[in-house]
Motif scaffolding. Structure first.
Motif, PDB file in Angstrom:
ATOM      1  N   VAL A   7      -9.063 124.903  35.836  1.00  0.00           N
ATOM      2  CA  VAL A   7      -9.500 126.227  36.303  1.00  0.00           C
ATOM      3  C   VAL A   7     -10.040 126.130  37.727  1.00  0.00           C
ATOM      4  O   VAL A   7     -10.585 125.100  38.122  1.00  0.00           O
ATOM      5  CB  VAL A   7     -10.609 126.817  35.390  1.00  0.00           C
ATOM      6  CG1 VAL A   7     -10.121 126.965  33.966  1.00  0.00           C
ATOM      7  CG2 VAL A   7     -11.871 125.982  35.419  1.00  0.00           C
ATOM      8  N   PRO A   8      -9.875 127.187  38.502  1.00  0.00           N
ATOM      9  CA  PRO A   8     -10.434 127.174  39.861  1.00  0.00           C
ATOM     10  C   PRO A   8     -11.947 126.971  39.799  1.00  0.00           C
ATOM     11  O   PRO A   8     -12.599 127.503  38.880  1.00  0.00           O
ATOM     12  CB  PRO A   8     -10.112 128.577  40.403  1.00  0.00           C
ATOM     13  CG  PRO A   8      -9.067 129.134  39.494  1.00  0.00           C
ATOM     14  CD  PRO A   8      -9.205 128.454  38.171  1.00  0.00           C
ATOM     15  N   GLU A   9     -12.484 126.217  40.782  1.00  0.00           N
ATOM     16  CA  GLU A   9     -13.915 125.878  40.786  1.00  0.00           C
ATOM     17  C   GLU A   9     -14.827 127.093  40.618  1.00  0.00           C
ATOM     18  O   GLU A   9     -15.782 127.066  39.864  1.00  0.00           O
ATOM     19  CB  GLU A   9     -14.264 125.194  42.107  1.00  0.00           C
ATOM     20  CG  GLU A   9     -14.834 123.823  41.930  1.00  0.00           C
ATOM     21  CD  GLU A   9     -14.801 123.035  43.228  1.00  0.00           C
ATOM     22  OE1 GLU A   9     -14.914 123.646  44.314  1.00  0.00           O
ATOM     23  OE2 GLU A   9     -14.658 121.799  43.143  1.00  0.00           O
ATOM     24  N   ARG A  10     -14.474 128.206  41.278  1.00  0.00           N
ATOM     25  CA  ARG A  10     -15.377 129.372  41.252  1.00  0.00           C
ATOM     26  C   ARG A  10     -15.472 129.988  39.842  1.00  0.00           C
ATOM     27  O   ARG A  10     -16.399 130.716  39.540  1.00  0.00           O
ATOM     28  CB  ARG A  10     -14.970 130.421  42.285  1.00  0.00           C
ATOM     29  CG  ARG A  10     -13.625 131.023  42.027  1.00  0.00           C
ATOM     30  CD  ARG A  10     -13.235 132.076  43.042  1.00  0.00           C
ATOM     31  NE  ARG A  10     -11.942 132.608  42.685  1.00  0.00           N
ATOM     32  CZ  ARG A  10     -10.791 132.001  42.885  1.00  0.00           C
ATOM     33  NH1 ARG A  10     -10.776 130.817  43.503  1.00  0.00           N
ATOM     34  NH2 ARG A  10      -9.648 132.538  42.491  1.00  0.00           N
ATOM     35  N   GLU A  11     -14.492 129.705  38.980  1.00  0.00           N
ATOM     36  CA  GLU A  11     -14.538 130.274  37.626  1.00  0.00           C
ATOM     37  C   GLU A  11     -15.000 129.255  36.589  1.00  0.00           C
ATOM     38  O   GLU A  11     -15.046 129.552  35.391  1.00  0.00           O
ATOM     39  CB  GLU A  11     -13.150 130.797  37.237  1.00  0.00           C
ATOM     40  CG  GLU A  11     -12.738 131.973  38.088  1.00  0.00           C
ATOM     41  CD  GLU A  11     -11.326 132.435  37.796  1.00  0.00           C
ATOM     42  OE1 GLU A  11     -10.919 132.371  36.625  1.00  0.00           O
ATOM     43  OE2 GLU A  11     -10.649 132.826  38.749  1.00  0.00           O
ATOM     44  N   ALA A  12     -15.333 128.038  37.073  1.00  0.00           N
ATOM     45  CA  ALA A  12     -15.584 126.944  36.136  1.00  0.00           C
ATOM     46  C   ALA A  12     -16.750 127.222  35.186  1.00  0.00           C
ATOM     47  O   ALA A  12     -16.661 126.972  33.993  1.00  0.00           O
ATOM     48  CB  ALA A  12     -15.838 125.648  36.910  1.00  0.00           C
ATOM     49  N   GLU A  13     -17.852 127.776  35.721  1.00  0.00           N
ATOM     50  CA  GLU A  13     -19.031 127.984  34.881  1.00  0.00           C
ATOM     51  C   GLU A  13     -18.735 129.003  33.784  1.00  0.00           C
ATOM     52  O   GLU A  13     -19.106 128.819  32.628  1.00  0.00           O
ATOM     53  CB  GLU A  13     -20.212 128.419  35.761  1.00  0.00           C
ATOM     54  CG  GLU A  13     -21.539 128.575  35.049  1.00  0.00           C
ATOM     55  CD  GLU A  13     -21.921 127.388  34.133  1.00  0.00           C
ATOM     56  OE1 GLU A  13     -21.495 126.242  34.385  1.00  0.00           O
ATOM     57  OE2 GLU A  13     -22.638 127.645  33.127  1.00  0.00           O
ATOM     58  N   LYS A  14     -18.035 130.065  34.143  1.00  0.00           N
ATOM     59  CA  LYS A  14     -17.693 131.122  33.175  1.00  0.00           C
ATOM     60  C   LYS A  14     -16.792 130.540  32.070  1.00  0.00           C
ATOM     61  O   LYS A  14     -17.021 130.736  30.883  1.00  0.00           O
ATOM     62  CB  LYS A  14     -16.968 132.255  33.923  1.00  0.00           C
ATOM     63  CG  LYS A  14     -16.490 133.364  33.034  1.00  0.00           C
ATOM     64  CD  LYS A  14     -15.911 134.492  33.866  1.00  0.00           C
ATOM     65  CE  LYS A  14     -14.572 134.871  33.516  1.00  0.00           C
ATOM     66  NZ  LYS A  14     -13.360 134.498  33.565  1.00  0.00           N
ATOM     67  N   VAL A  15     -15.803 129.745  32.483  1.00  0.00           N
ATOM     68  CA  VAL A  15     -14.871 129.173  31.504  1.00  0.00           C
ATOM     69  C   VAL A  15     -15.593 128.157  30.614  1.00  0.00           C
ATOM     70  O   VAL A  15     -15.385 128.122  29.403  1.00  0.00           O
ATOM     71  CB  VAL A  15     -13.658 128.526  32.218  1.00  0.00           C
ATOM     72  CG1 VAL A  15     -12.763 127.817  31.219  1.00  0.00           C
ATOM     73  CG2 VAL A  15     -12.885 129.582  32.981  1.00  0.00           C
ATOM     74  N   ARG A  16     -16.490 127.369  31.237  1.00  0.00           N
ATOM     75  CA  ARG A  16     -17.224 126.380  30.440  1.00  0.00           C
ATOM     76  C   ARG A  16     -17.992 127.080  29.315  1.00  0.00           C
ATOM     77  O   ARG A  16     -17.955 126.678  28.162  1.00  0.00           O
ATOM     78  CB  ARG A  16     -18.205 125.594  31.332  1.00  0.00           C
ATOM     79  CG  ARG A  16     -18.842 124.391  30.633  1.00  0.00           C
ATOM     80  CD  ARG A  16     -19.979 123.794  31.448  1.00  0.00           C
ATOM     81  NE  ARG A  16     -21.063 124.738  31.606  1.00  0.00           N
ATOM     82  CZ  ARG A  16     -21.965 125.025  30.665  1.00  0.00           C
ATOM     83  NH1 ARG A  16     -21.922 124.416  29.509  1.00  0.00           N
ATOM     84  NH2 ARG A  16     -22.897 125.925  30.886  1.00  0.00           N
ATOM     85  N   ARG A  17     -18.642 128.217  29.663  1.00  0.00           N
ATOM     86  CA  ARG A  17     -19.403 128.971  28.644  1.00  0.00           C
ATOM     87  C   ARG A  17     -18.481 129.491  27.554  1.00  0.00           C
ATOM     88  O   ARG A  17     -18.822 129.458  26.378  1.00  0.00           O
ATOM     89  CB  ARG A  17     -20.127 130.146  29.287  1.00  0.00           C
ATOM     90  CG  ARG A  17     -21.417 129.713  29.908  1.00  0.00           C
ATOM     91  CD  ARG A  17     -22.390 130.875  30.001  1.00  0.00           C
ATOM     92  NE  ARG A  17     -23.178 130.676  31.195  1.00  0.00           N
ATOM     93  CZ  ARG A  17     -23.056 131.391  32.295  1.00  0.00           C
ATOM     94  NH1 ARG A  17     -22.236 132.397  32.361  1.00  0.00           N
ATOM     95  NH2 ARG A  17     -23.790 131.105  33.327  1.00  0.00           N
ATOM     96  N   GLU A  18     -17.316 129.980  27.938  1.00  0.00           N
ATOM     97  CA  GLU A  18     -16.373 130.500  26.938  1.00  0.00           C
ATOM     98  C   GLU A  18     -15.915 129.380  26.012  1.00  0.00           C
ATOM     99  O   GLU A  18     -15.798 129.561  24.802  1.00  0.00           O
ATOM    100  CB  GLU A  18     -15.149 131.130  27.623  1.00  0.00           C
ATOM    101  CG  GLU A  18     -15.458 132.482  28.229  1.00  0.00           C
ATOM    102  CD  GLU A  18     -14.276 133.046  29.014  1.00  0.00           C
ATOM    103  OE1 GLU A  18     -14.477 134.054  29.687  1.00  0.00           O
ATOM    104  OE2 GLU A  18     -13.174 132.455  28.960  1.00  0.00           O
ATOM    105  N   LEU A  19     -15.659 128.204  26.594  1.00  0.00           N
ATOM    106  CA  LEU A  19     -15.207 127.073  25.776  1.00  0.00           C
ATOM    107  C   LEU A  19     -16.307 126.628  24.815  1.00  0.00           C
ATOM    108  O   LEU A  19     -16.050 126.360  23.644  1.00  0.00           O
ATOM    109  CB  LEU A  19     -14.794 125.899  26.678  1.00  0.00           C
ATOM    110  CG  LEU A  19     -13.545 126.130  27.540  1.00  0.00           C
ATOM    111  CD1 LEU A  19     -13.374 124.987  28.531  1.00  0.00           C
ATOM    112  CD2 LEU A  19     -12.294 126.265  26.679  1.00  0.00           C
ATOM    113  N   VAL A  20     -17.565 126.587  25.324  1.00  0.00           N
ATOM    114  CA  VAL A  20     -18.688 126.192  24.456  1.00  0.00           C
ATOM    115  C   VAL A  20     -18.837 127.216  23.332  1.00  0.00           C
ATOM    116  O   VAL A  20     -18.928 126.861  22.152  1.00  0.00           O
ATOM    117  CB  VAL A  20     -20.007 126.068  25.265  1.00  0.00           C
ATOM    118  CG1 VAL A  20     -21.208 125.901  24.342  1.00  0.00           C
ATOM    119  CG2 VAL A  20     -19.924 124.889  26.234  1.00  0.00           C
ATOM    120  N   ALA A  21     -18.814 128.513  23.688  1.00  0.00           N
ATOM    121  CA  ALA A  21     -18.992 129.572  22.672  1.00  0.00           C
ATOM    122  C   ALA A  21     -17.895 129.491  21.619  1.00  0.00           C
ATOM    123  O   ALA A  21     -18.126 129.721  20.437  1.00  0.00           O
ATOM    124  CB  ALA A  21     -18.998 130.938  23.339  1.00  0.00           C
ATOM    125  N   GLY A  22     -16.700 129.127  22.023  1.00  0.00           N
ATOM    126  CA  GLY A  22     -15.585 129.050  21.082  1.00  0.00           C
ATOM    127  C   GLY A  22     -15.494 127.698  20.379  1.00  0.00           C
ATOM    128  O   GLY A  22     -14.572 127.464  19.601  1.00  0.00           O
TER     129      GLY A  22
END
Ligand SMILES: C[S@@+](CC[C@H](N)C(=O)[O-])C[C@H]1O[C@@H](n2cnc3c(N)ncnc32)[C@H](O)[C@@H]1O
Length: 337
Positions: A7-22
């Motif tokens: 994922v692009p660096e600027r979206e990394a934190e958002k994606v990390r949270r989605e992955l953790v939540a899922g």
């Protein structure tokens, strides 16, 4: 080689949270960086619009809470320290087993070392008590502050955990209620706290919610959380005793999450409804009779108030004590008894 998402660096934190939540993030593996991209190790191909890749994700050999406890406790003692603890924002609330009080600060420090996202650790200093249902907390380690921002179902709740009631263990129940609510309903949340039932209904269903609470600190945070989640005009915070401040004849649905005393306020809930409607009634029930006596009491109270009822759903929300459960009845109110 194992599976990752790129994922692009600027979206990394958002994606990390989605992955953790899922539950999809592969723990114990190091995240990689390539150019302007971050690569997360994942357990399965997530339903995200990002590229999946195969890479060698190096093991991090991260030590667990139990590993740190083993540095100063015996194996039997490690087993007694509960693995589960409540996390509200970046603060944790531990239960210290009897006999280990003398080691509580070390236990709290072990938690801080194992979970870098936790910044302060408290222990339960009393049961939840009083009208405002607040628990005394004793600071053990890390930052000594009670204010935290908790995330749940895409909403944010700021609160001082020493001054308001909040339980992360009700997360699933709040989602269940959200799923029952239709678009544009009017809801009265009689015991709203900092807003975890009310705010998602406004945010995801466009519901108008009258959110009542008697604790002025909770209502101050509720007002702040309304802004934080951009639901101004939809959630209307009301400070005071619900018996006094609840609007009458406005609601399609009423939420009554004051499980120890909700039966005392059935007349207030019925008064808030337009006529018929739904009540989510929370109660504490003994293990040997979860619903029968409770339903009998509600039916009797409704009859006295000239109403009938049908129970649509009944479920255990969570264990409350070794012999008691926090339960919910979803009640359809009918106009004739
Ligand atoms: C168990 S907490 C639930 C808070 C919130 N619904 C949640 O899930 O986090 C009950 C709340 O009811 C409030 N409360 C107690 N008696 C009340 C009353 N008579 N009128 C309005 N609110 C009341 C307390 O201040 C407390 O915030």
């Amino acid at each position: 080689m194992s599976l990752g998402v790129r994922v692009p660096e600027r979206e990394a934190e958002k994606v990390r949270r989605e992955l953790v939540a899922g539950g999809l993030l592969e723990r114990g593996r190091r995240v990689l960086r390539e150019g302007g991209f971050v690569l997360f190790p994942v357990k399965g191909a997530p339903l995200l619009p990002y590229e999946t890749v195969q890479r060698e994700f190096e093991a991090t050999e991260r030590k667990t809470f139990q590993d740190y406890l083993r540095e100063f406790l015996g194996e039997d003692e490690v087993r007694e320290v509960r693995r589960s603890f409540d996390v509200i924002g970046d603060l944790a609330i531990l239960e210290i087993p009897d006999g280990l009080e003398g080691r509580e600060v070390e236990i709290a420090r072990a938690l801080l070392r194992a979970h870098k996202a936790i910044r302060g650790v408290f222990k339960k200093g009393s049961e939840v008590r009083g009208e405002e249902r607040v628990r005394a907390l004793v600071h053990l380690a890390g930052e000594e502050r009670g204010v935290a921002v908790h995330r749940e179902h895409g909403c944010r709740y700021k609160m001082d955990i020493r001054k308001v009631y909040f339980s992360p263990r009700l997360g699933y129940e709040r989602l269940r209620v959200l799923e029952r609510v239709g678009r544009g309903e009017t809801v009265v949340d009689l015991f709203a706290g900092v807003g975890p039932f009310s705010i998602p209904l406004a945010k995801y269903r466009g519901a108008k919610v009258y959110a009542v609470d008697i604790n002025p600190v909770a209502v101050d945070y509720l007002r702040e959380n309304v802004k934080l989640n951009k639901v101004e005009g939809l959630v209307i915070p009301l400070l005071g005793d619900c018996r006094v401040v609840t609007p009458r004849g406005v609601a399609d649905r009423v939420i009554m999450n004051l499980p120890k005393r909700s039966l005392e306020f059935l007349d207030v809930a019925l008064g808030a409804l337009k006529g018929g409607g739904i009540i989510h009634l929370y109660a504490i029930a003994p293990r040997e009779d979860l619903y029968t006596a409770l339903e009998g009491e509600v039916r009797k109270a409704f009859q006295g108030l000239g109403k009938g009822m049908e129970v649509l759903e009944r479920r255990v929300v969570r264990p409350y004590s070794p012999r008691q459960y926090h339960v919910v009845l979803d009640i359809k109110v009918t106009s004739r008894s």
